[in-house]
Write an enzyme that holds these catalytic residues in place. Structure first.
Site, PDB file in Angstrom:
ATOM      1  N   ASP A   1       0.819  -1.222   0.000  1.00 41.35           N
ATOM      2  CA  ASP A   1       0.000   0.000   0.000  1.00 41.35           C
ATOM      3  C   ASP A   1       0.852   1.270   0.000  1.00 41.35           C
ATOM      4  OD1 ASP A   1       1.018   0.018   2.541  1.00 41.35           O
ATOM      5  OD2 ASP A   1      -0.917  -0.079   3.568  1.00 41.35           O
ATOM      6  N   GLY A   2       2.177   1.106  -0.066  1.00 37.75           N
ATOM      7  CA  GLY A   2       3.057   2.277  -0.149  1.00 37.75           C
ATOM      8  C   GLY A   2       3.659   2.687   1.182  1.00 37.75           C
TER       9      GLY A   2
ATOM     10  N   ASP B   1      16.478  40.859   5.025  1.00 38.11           N
ATOM     11  CA  ASP B   1      15.550  41.515   5.961  1.00 38.11           C
ATOM     12  C   ASP B   1      16.263  41.714   7.288  1.00 38.11           C
ATOM     13  OD1 ASP B   1      15.345  39.065   7.414  1.00 38.11           O
ATOM     14  OD2 ASP B   1      13.759  38.405   6.061  1.00 38.11           O
TER      15      ASP B   1
ATOM     16  N   LYS C   1      12.147  44.122   3.877  1.00 36.80           N
ATOM     17  CA  LYS C   1      11.386  43.167   3.053  1.00 36.80           C
ATOM     18  C   LYS C   1       9.927  43.106   3.491  1.00 36.80           C
ATOM     19  CE  LYS C   1      11.397  38.281   3.338  1.00 36.80           C
ATOM     20  NZ  LYS C   1      12.110  37.004   3.325  1.00 36.80           N
TER      21      LYS C   1
ATOM     22  N   ARG D   1       9.265  27.109   9.794  1.00 32.03           N
ATOM     23  CA  ARG D   1       8.880  28.503   9.532  1.00 32.03           C
ATOM     24  C   ARG D   1       7.418  28.771   9.899  1.00 32.03           C
ATOM     25  NH1 ARG D   1      10.594  29.824   3.542  1.00 32.03           N
ATOM     26  NH2 ARG D   1       9.882  27.702   3.229  1.00 32.03           N
ATOM     27  N   GLN D   2       6.649  27.701  10.121  1.00 30.71           N
ATOM     28  CA  GLN D   2       5.246  27.894  10.533  1.00 30.71           C
ATOM     29  C   GLN D   2       5.210  27.943  12.059  1.00 30.71           C
ATOM     30  OE1 GLN D   2       2.233  25.570   8.517  1.00 30.71           O
ATOM     31  NE2 GLN D   2       3.652  25.056   6.888  1.00 30.71           N
TER      32      GLN D   2
ATOM     33  N   HIS E   1      14.483  28.823  12.221  1.00 34.82           N
ATOM     34  CA  HIS E   1      14.057  30.107  11.660  1.00 34.82           C
ATOM     35  C   HIS E   1      13.859  31.160  12.761  1.00 34.82           C
ATOM     36  CE1 HIS E   1      12.432  32.932   8.916  1.00 34.82           C
ATOM     37  NE2 HIS E   1      11.254  32.929   9.484  1.00 34.82           N
TER      38      HIS E   1
ATOM     39  N   ASP F   1      21.239  34.600   4.266  1.00 29.85           N
ATOM     40  CA  ASP F   1      19.922  34.339   4.854  1.00 29.85           C
ATOM     41  C   ASP F   1      19.949  32.969   5.520  1.00 29.85           C
ATOM     42  OD1 ASP F   1      17.314  34.876   5.566  1.00 29.85           O
ATOM     43  OD2 ASP F   1      16.550  35.038   3.522  1.00 29.85           O
TER      44      ASP F   1
ATOM     45  N   ARG G   1       6.671  40.558   2.576  1.00 31.80           N
ATOM     46  CA  ARG G   1       6.263  39.367   1.826  1.00 31.80           C
ATOM     47  C   ARG G   1       4.757  39.452   1.562  1.00 31.80           C
ATOM     48  NH1 ARG G   1       7.989  34.345   0.579  1.00 31.80           N
ATOM     49  NH2 ARG G   1       9.957  34.453   1.695  1.00 31.80           N
TER      50      ARG G   1
END
Ligand code: R5P
Length: 277
Positions: A33-34, A157, A181, A87-88, A120, A207, A183
């Site tokens: 099934d993977g 930034d 910066k 980053r979230q 981050h 960065d 976004r």
């Protein structure tokens, strides 16, 4: 023993060399099934699982490796050279998860401690429910840079100015500045030029991450008649057409570390991680 994730085999081998510890040859299988199944063939007192979570599959693989390592070792240490979803670190709209927190909690369940590299935001370490150490590998980005003329180290930034300063210090000379910066979306970035004069100078853009390459390519377009342009970052994700975007923007060279294994991963962070283990 060092237990490598499949996306982190180079850095895991480098870490095994640094620490003079055996490297385990993880075995992989897939069900019809993977679904994936890993196996760690060796046992040791301490297992150091080294896995950058560069994809959703890599996240699942890490959880499996940690669980298998728990069967094979007294102590499980997790090294996350690059932490996906890092980053979230906040919600952008009501009803969304803090994905960095969710993934950190899941990773915490299978380990005694975590070592990661240039998250981050520093808050990401606080999301883990076990001790977490963040290694700063930015200084190593100076290693491939040689004989720069009137170097200017620029971050795209204000948040990344410390990284630019670290690289400048490690290089040994030059000036530092940053762009402003804004976004607008994942791929739409607006950048205001800095006051620093770039005419005829070697410019080094610094960065933490290059993902879509939008930030760096827009930053390059704001430079006024520089001599050469170098782009450096700790985590060279370089998703989709990011590398080509940088090339067409006029970059002379791109340098990243091996937290994410790419052709531009010119610098190893293994020595810096080894100091924490
Ligand atoms: C954002 O604050 C980060 O420091 C990077 O500038 C950003 O993640 C880079 O993303 P992209 O390459 O997609 O512009």
């Amino acid at each position: 023993m060092i237990v490598p994730g499949s996306a982190s085999q180079e850095i895991a081998a480098a870490l095994a060399d640094e620490l003079d510890e055996p490297l385990s040859a993880v075995e992989y299988d897939r069900f019809a099934d993977g679904e994936m199944l890993v196996r760690i063939p060796d046992a040791d007192e301490r297992a150091i699982v080294v896995a950058s979570t560069v994809s959703d599959g890599a996240h699942v693989e890490l959880l499996q490796l940690q669980d298998a390592a728990r069967e094979r070792a007294e102590e499980v240490v997790t090294v996350l050279p690059y932490m996906g979803y890092g980053r979230q670190d906040k919600t952008f709209e009501a009803g969304q998860p803090v994905s960095a927190r969710a993934t950190a909690r899941a990773i915490s369940t299978g380990t005694d401690r975590v070592v990661t590299v240039n998250p981050h935001e520093k808050i990401v370490c606080d999301f883990f429910e076990v001790p977490c150490t963040a290694v700063d590998a930015a200084g190593r980005l100076a290693e491939p840079l040689s004989e720069l003329s009137e170097p200017l180290f620029l971050s795209p930034d204000s948040g990344a100015i410390e990284l630019a300063e670290t690289v400048r210090e490690a290089y040994g000379s030059g000036e530092t500045d940053y762009f402003e910066k804004v976004r607008h979306s994942d791929t739409d970035v607006e950048i205001q030029p800095s006051d620093a004069d770039t005419t005829g100078r070697d410019v080094v853009l610094v960065d933490d991450i290059i993902a879509t390459g939008s930030t760096m390519s827009t930053a390059i377009s704001q430079l006024s008649t520089p001599d050469r342009v170098f782009v450096t970052c700790v985590h060279p994700i370089l998703a989709s057409n990011a590398r080509s975007k940088l090339a067409t923007a006029g970059v002379d060279a791109v340098y990243g570390t091996d937290t994410v294994e790419r052709a531009v991963s010119a610098v190893s962070v293994a020595p810096a991680i080894a100091e924490e283990l």
